[in-house]
Motif scaffolding. Sequence first.
Motif, PDB file in Angstrom:
ATOM      1  N   UNK A  79       0.904  -1.169   0.122  1.00  0.00           N
ATOM      2  CA  UNK A  79      -0.002  -0.056   0.050  1.00  0.00           C
ATOM      3  C   UNK A  79       0.820   1.301   0.270  1.00  0.00           C
ATOM      4  N   UNK A  80       1.970   0.880   0.388  1.00  0.00           N
ATOM      5  CA  UNK A  80       3.104   2.231   0.118  1.00  0.00           C
ATOM      6  C   UNK A  80       3.345   2.551  -1.191  1.00  0.00           C
ATOM      7  N   UNK A  81       3.512   1.572  -1.887  1.00  0.00           N
ATOM      8  CA  UNK A  81       3.695   1.604  -3.568  1.00  0.00           C
ATOM      9  C   UNK A  81       2.299   2.315  -3.980  1.00  0.00           C
ATOM     10  N   UNK A  82       1.096   1.788  -3.535  1.00  0.00           N
ATOM     11  CA  UNK A  82      -0.199   2.334  -4.020  1.00  0.00           C
ATOM     12  C   UNK A  82      -0.338   3.702  -3.706  1.00  0.00           C
ATOM     13  N   UNK A  83       0.207   4.172  -2.299  1.00  0.00           N
ATOM     14  CA  UNK A  83       0.017   5.619  -2.136  1.00  0.00           C
ATOM     15  C   UNK A  83       0.968   6.542  -2.924  1.00  0.00           C
ATOM     16  N   UNK A  84       2.259   5.981  -2.969  1.00  0.00           N
ATOM     17  CA  UNK A  84       3.124   7.017  -3.898  1.00  0.00           C
ATOM     18  C   UNK A  84       2.288   6.960  -5.428  1.00  0.00           C
ATOM     19  N   UNK A  85       1.923   5.800  -6.259  1.00  0.00           N
ATOM     20  CA  UNK A  85       1.426   5.854  -7.385  1.00  0.00           C
ATOM     21  C   UNK A  85       0.204   6.954  -7.479  1.00  0.00           C
ATOM     22  N   UNK A  86      -0.578   6.639  -6.387  1.00  0.00           N
ATOM     23  CA  UNK A  86      -2.009   7.421  -6.325  1.00  0.00           C
ATOM     24  C   UNK A  86      -1.648   8.997  -6.126  1.00  0.00           C
ATOM     25  N   UNK A  87      -0.819   9.374  -5.512  1.00  0.00           N
ATOM     26  CA  UNK A  87      -0.550  10.678  -5.239  1.00  0.00           C
ATOM     27  C   UNK A  87       0.116  11.411  -6.462  1.00  0.00           C
ATOM     28  N   UNK A  88       1.163  10.798  -7.023  1.00  0.00           N
ATOM     29  CA  UNK A  88       1.648  11.132  -8.346  1.00  0.00           C
ATOM     30  C   UNK A  88       0.808  11.222  -9.433  1.00  0.00           C
ATOM     31  N   UNK A  89      -0.347  10.471  -9.568  1.00  0.00           N
ATOM     32  CA  UNK A  89      -1.516  10.491 -10.410  1.00  0.00           C
ATOM     33  C   UNK A  89      -2.448  11.526 -10.155  1.00  0.00           C
TER      34      UNK A  89
END
Length: 346
Positions: A79-89
Amino acid sequence: MSLIIAIVCGTTVSIVTAGCFQRFPGLGLPEIFYRYFPKGLAIALIALTALSWMSGGILVVYSFTRTMGMFFNPEMNEFLFLFIMVVACIFAGSRSSRSVQFSLEILLLLTAPLGLFILYKAVTDHWVSWDAMRVVAGYVHQAPTFKSIAAATFLFSGYLNLSLFNRLNPPGFKLKHRWVIPIVGVIFAFYTFFIPIGFHGTMAVEQYVFLWSITADSMIMQYGFVQRVLFTFLIVFSFLSLMFVMNTFHSAMEFFKSCSPRHRPKAEEMPVPKANWIYCAVFGVLSFIYCFWANEQKNQWATEWWLMIRFCVEVFLMLLLLIIVFLARKDPNVRAAKGGSANYGK
């Protein structure tokens, strides 16, 4: 056989639809719908288009999270990868259409050399079994499936960006070199299908979930300080995922905003409107909800249905645009190519 049919269908739909958009420079899909359809029908069609863009972005967010968590750092919380991806997008997708367009061009130029390098390594690797590819090619007489055709036609779906970015095209715009579409589509279709078979054989290849990640990890570079092609592949995969989700979030945001007939799109928005942040933040929250619900089997099921529905929507959109082009030719008072881009951005 599914690949062959998909190449014909994908080429036809992409070239015909792109040609239809060329007749309405300066107008996106929402503006075209409002011009030729009743308001209620136009809003329903725009909302359907927005949902398809948004759902595609959410599916890719999940795939990126799972792939990076599996191969980059399995011990790290996914979910850390998910958070980074979502914030960037969220940040990227909320920008103006002109900024998103420039970002896509820059990321494509950065990614293309690495992607071409991976394809070159795949073809020249001495572990590739060309006999396995020929064996599978011999099954061309087998009946195709709709699911396979829908999945393969996704390679040709890049033209759908015109549904939004056609707003940025000036009057008299000509979409040149459309003959490149089938050539590039054929190359990538056969690459993505046959190369994993060449590495993993005719039987084991269907057992993999992260097929191209495993295929990239089967290649080795004998020069440089990075020996595993997987690391290069993950970089390319990250860029492509960011490009796709940025584009889908931005397109879904613009289509949802266009559900209001009073909305007037702008090519440049500075500062970024609060509505952009709100819409993209909602997409990010939905991505988290989907990741909590999904697993590999559920995501496979959802992706297959999305690909099939997307293919039907693309064919339906092509038919709608052909009807609109016919109406535009029939009405001598219609000047679709004039005024659209002149009003855009004011």
